[in-house]
Scaffold this motif. Structure first.
Motif, PDB file in Angstrom:
ATOM      1  N   SER A   1       0.835  -1.206   0.000  1.00 28.09           N
ATOM      2  CA  SER A   1       0.000   0.000   0.000  1.00 28.09           C
ATOM      3  C   SER A   1       0.868   1.253   0.000  1.00 28.09           C
TER       4      SER A   1
ATOM      5  N   TYR B   1       0.573   4.195  -2.747  1.00 26.26           N
ATOM      6  CA  TYR B   1       0.228   5.585  -2.408  1.00 26.26           C
ATOM      7  C   TYR B   1       1.407   6.537  -2.619  1.00 26.26           C
TER       8      TYR B   1
ATOM      9  N   LEU C   1      -3.841  -0.752  -6.762  1.00 30.27           N
ATOM     10  CA  LEU C   1      -4.596  -1.064  -5.544  1.00 30.27           C
ATOM     11  C   LEU C   1      -5.621  -2.161  -5.838  1.00 30.27           C
TER      12      LEU C   1
ATOM     13  N   LEU D   1      -5.655  -5.869  -3.867  1.00 27.73           N
ATOM     14  CA  LEU D   1      -6.792  -6.482  -3.169  1.00 27.73           C
ATOM     15  C   LEU D   1      -7.527  -7.489  -4.047  1.00 27.73           C
ATOM     16  N   GLN D   2      -7.302  -7.367  -5.360  1.00 30.05           N
ATOM     17  CA  GLN D   2      -7.988  -8.156  -6.397  1.00 30.05           C
ATOM     18  C   GLN D   2      -9.472  -7.805  -6.487  1.00 30.05           C
ATOM     19  N   PHE D   3      -9.855  -6.710  -5.894  1.00 26.73           N
ATOM     20  CA  PHE D   3     -11.173  -6.105  -6.058  1.00 26.73           C
ATOM     21  C   PHE D   3     -11.089  -4.721  -5.433  1.00 26.73           C
TER      22      PHE D   3
ATOM     23  N   GLU E   1      -8.512  -2.549   2.873  1.00 23.78           N
ATOM     24  CA  GLU E   1      -7.048  -2.678   2.938  1.00 23.78           C
ATOM     25  C   GLU E   1      -6.610  -3.216   4.291  1.00 23.78           C
TER      26      GLU E   1
ATOM     27  N   ALA F   1      -7.424  -6.887   4.651  1.00 25.64           N
ATOM     28  CA  ALA F   1      -6.429  -7.735   3.969  1.00 25.64           C
ATOM     29  C   ALA F   1      -5.167  -7.850   4.813  1.00 25.64           C
TER      30      ALA F   1
END
Lengths: 340, 417
Positions: A50, A54, A243, A247-249, B92, B95
């Motif tokens: 992440s 970002y 992103l 997350l794959q979604f 997020e 996960a």
């Protein structure tokens, strides 16, 4: 033109003498980043993925702020645009991830260009408000159409369990996808660097100093402003696609208006004037809440810290944490040179 | 003197009976009163604690049950090391904590999770890593459409359709407006299947979706008035639902509609929070049997919560579901060789769970090997009365086409005909 570029256009690390010193810090950071999977922690691998994503968004925000003096409070919403296109193409056509990612970036660049339209007439607070409204509009829109989850039709959304999107062929595992994100971030830096050290960079520098002067010098102010927004939007779109891949979604709740405001504020805290300010901003944005959560402290406590950090940055460190670090490094090097 | 002694003995006896009736001693696992000191068995849970609403009561109940287990011989001497993570309603973060529990901590299973995001984000992770999640409060469709997630609760769909079914049968509802979160796999999932149920009956229904992050209850109430419905179905987390009803109360709308709700409002603290205004008017669907029931599991759940949970932990349906998940998990692993308790053996043991009955549930709880699980598809209705709830319907099977694949699985497993 070259003088303007040197004074306003180059990263602060140019102050460090010697070509090797110029690349030392980026190489060290890259090596450290690439060694993160070796830590063997799935939690921190997710968090740093992440952070890498970002960083790309913050890079786009700092580009606008540093070069054009424009405040964008819509970049997380722009990430959502890129993520939507990436997901939709993935579920509809199962194209290579890179193509979907690029398409998401291009679409978001176009959205960024549309956002640039008011920027041609506004600056400062008024432009910030326009971008904030755009982020609010996106939040409402995405709440209605939702992110594609494998359903049919234009929206590609169905009220059922999620079908996960495919990751890049070369980056199926979390470890490989993290490295993939790092590589895309490096390419994003290269893209920005190439712009800043070429004609657009010099044009932006002059526009930031004085639009009248820029026009007098024959610069197409409208074109370069729009181009700046397009590039910044492209980066946000790429980040949104990554992103989605991570997350794959995607979920509409990942893109509230507050997140766009927060990442802008943290870009200022991190230091928009330095190349590694975007990395610091992303670390604050994603690593800090994760650390607090892991320590059993409410993630919301990070907002108190962020507020204090923003006040500190505005009052005492206008070039952000990165500026302070760069200043300290510069002083240490000068001191070392004197001793030599 | 003898008379005084008799009176005293009678009073003490009566007091003991009263306290005994109010709170029986907790019973769990081996119930031998010995602290477990062996190698811990790692178990996790993911709950949505911070965010638009606190959705952690199922995790709290599982935690209380495991504390009871650890104080009563553990799992054949091995204590349960329970790690509960907060997903903050953020995909997020869900996960991140999912990967932490499954890959870093190495839990053998997740027990008592309650979330609006975990199941969507981590269903694939659980399947890939071969770990089962015996969830408590499952608020999203992914919970009921995944191979490695199972819960004792029925979820927003079963609860919403159950409430509508009761309103049509007992209150003559002809047009229901469902006020819900705009979370597609939760609020919309429940309300859209309620809509299909109404349409199949030749009746009308509509949906008012609200963003849980910035829910404007005044607008929601105005939309409700404009909907033209005769019945309002409130299908939101408890805190949001109570806020909506407060605004409706300010507008004095009680007599303009019939009022029904899905399970989140079935909480021991809700009657006091809502006040007398809704007495005899609001009827709430309960996915599990009454929280003040006198059956062995309900009594034991209350005793365990009293002894091992925090005073502020909710006593609601989701807490009951967390208790059942923890209880059935322990019963499954108690059958294993203590030296051979690992993820693979625990997953196999959980998948072998079948035919569990409880006074908390209308039907049996089972897991089995299937691509989806929804053992609980019957529920009851509870009406808000002065200071509490009263049961107004017996266990009723929910009438929805959504159940077709689950009923086929049950038939295959020999659970139903």
């Amino acid at each position: 033109m070259k003088n303007y570029g040197e004074k306003y256009g180059h990263f602060e690390m140019n102050q460090i003498s010697g070509q090797w010193r110029r690349w030392l810090a980026p190489i060290i950071i890259l090596i450290v980043a690439l060694s993160i999977p070796a830590m063997g922690s799935a939690l921190w691998l997710k968090v740093f993925t992440s952070v890498a994503i970002y960083t790309i968004t913050a890079l786009g925000i700092s580009l606008l702020y540093r070069r054009l003096g424009q405040v964008s409070l819509a970049h997380v919403a722009l990430m959502g645009c890129g993520g939507w296109v990436t997901l939709r193409l993935s579920h509809a056509f199962h194209l290579p991830f890179e193509f979907q990612l690029f398409a998401g970036g291009v679409f978001t660049a176009i959205v960024g260009m549309v956002l640039a339209y008011p920027a041609l007439r506004m600056r400062g607070l008024y432009l910030a408000l326009v971008t904030l409204m755009a982020a609010g509009g996106f939040s409402i829109l995405i709440g209605i159409i939702q992110f594609p989850n494998g359903g049919d039709g234009f929206a590609g959304y169905a009220i059922t369990a999620i079908t996960h999107m495919e990751r890049p062929y070369l980056a199926q595992s979390d470890e490989a996808f993290f490295v993939y994100c790092i590589m895309i971030a490096v390419l994003a830096y290269a893209l920005v660097y190439a712009h800043e050290h070429a004609k657009p960079g010099r044009a932006w520098a002059l526009i930031r100093r004085s639009e009248a002067s820029a026009m007098a010098a024959g610069i197409n102010v409208t074109f370069y402003k729009v181009w700046g927004f397009a590039l910044s939007g492209f980066l946000a779109g790429i980040a949104g696609g990554l992103l989605a891949g991570s997350l794959q979604f995607l979920d509409a709740r990942s893109f509230p208006v507050g997140e766009s405001v927060m990442i802008f504020a943290l870009t200022v805290v991190g230091g928009a004037w330095h190349w590694f300010g975007a990395i610091i901003a992303a670390l604050l944005f994603r690593l800090m809440p994760a650390l607090l959560n892991d320590w059993g402290v409410s993630g919301d406590a990070a907002f108190i810290f962020f507020g204090a950090a923003l006040m500190h940055a505005l009052a005492t460190a206008p070039k952000g944490i990165a500026g302070q670090i760069a200043g300290l490094a510069s002083r240490l090097m000068k001191s070392g040179d004197r001793h030599d | 003197m003898k008379k005084i002694a008799v009176y005293s003995a009678s009073l003490v006896g009566a007091f003991m009976m009263m306290t005994g009736g109010a709170m029986a001693a907790p019973s769990c696992g081996l119930s031998n009163g010995q602290k477990a000191n062996g190698e811990p068995i790692k178990v996790g849970a993911i709950v949505g604690q911070t965010g638009p609403d606190d959705f952690s009561s199922s995790g709290d109940a599982a935690q209380a049950f495991f504390k009871c287990i650890n104080a009563n011989g553990g799992v054949n001497g091995r204590p349960i090391e329970f790690t509960m993570e907060d997903d903050q309603w953020n995909p997020e973060v869900a996960a991140q904590v999912g990967n932490k529990l499954v890959k870093d901590v190495g839990v053998v299973a997740l027990v008592g999770s309650g979330s609006f995001v975990d199941m969507a984000v981590n269903a694939k992770l659980y399947a890939d890593e071969g770990v089962m999640s015996m969830a408590g409060a499952c608020a999203i469709s992914d919970c009921y459409e995944s191979s490695n997630i199972v819960t004792a609760a029925g979820g927003p769909l079963i609860s919403s359709v159950g409430a509508a079914q009761w309103a049509v049968a007992h209150q003559g509802a002809k047009n229901i407006v469902c006020v819900t979160t705009n979370i597609p796999t939760s609020g919309i999932y429940g309300c859209s299947w309620m809509q299909k149920f109404m349409e199949n009956k030749g009746l009308e229904a509509s949906i008012i979706p609200l963003d849980p992050a910035s829910a404007d209850m005044n607008s929601a109430v105005l939309e409700t008035i404009a909907s033209g419905a005769d019945t309002v179905l409130v299908n939101m987390p408890g805190g949001m639902a109570a806020a909506f009803l407060k605004v409706a109360e300010e507008q004095d709308l009680r007599d303009n509609f019939k009022w029904i709700s899905s399970t989140p409002l079935y909480d021991a603290d809700i009657p006091a929070a809502l006040g007398k205004y809704w007495t005899g008017v609001l009827t709430v669907n309960a996915e599990l049997n009454p929280i003040d029931g006198t059956g062995p599991d309900t009594t034991n759940w209350r005793a365990i919560m009293e002894t091992y949970a925090n005073e502020g932990d909710p006593r609601d349906t989701f807490s009951q579901a967390g208790y059942l998940a923890a209880k059935y998990f322990v019963e499954a692993v108690l059958k294993l060789d203590p030296a051979d308790i690992n993820r693979a053996s625990v997953t196999k043991a959980i998948q072998a769970i079948s035919g569990k009955t409880s006074d908390m549930m209308c039907g049996p709880y089972y897991v089995g090997l299937a691509d989806r699980h929804l053992p609980n598809h019957a529920n009851i209705m509870m009406q808000l009365v002065d200071g509490g709830f009263k049961q107004v319907s017996e266990c009723t099977q929910v009438d929805t086409e959504y159940l077709a694949p689950y009923l086929a699985i049950e038939k295959e497993m020999g659970i139903s005909n």
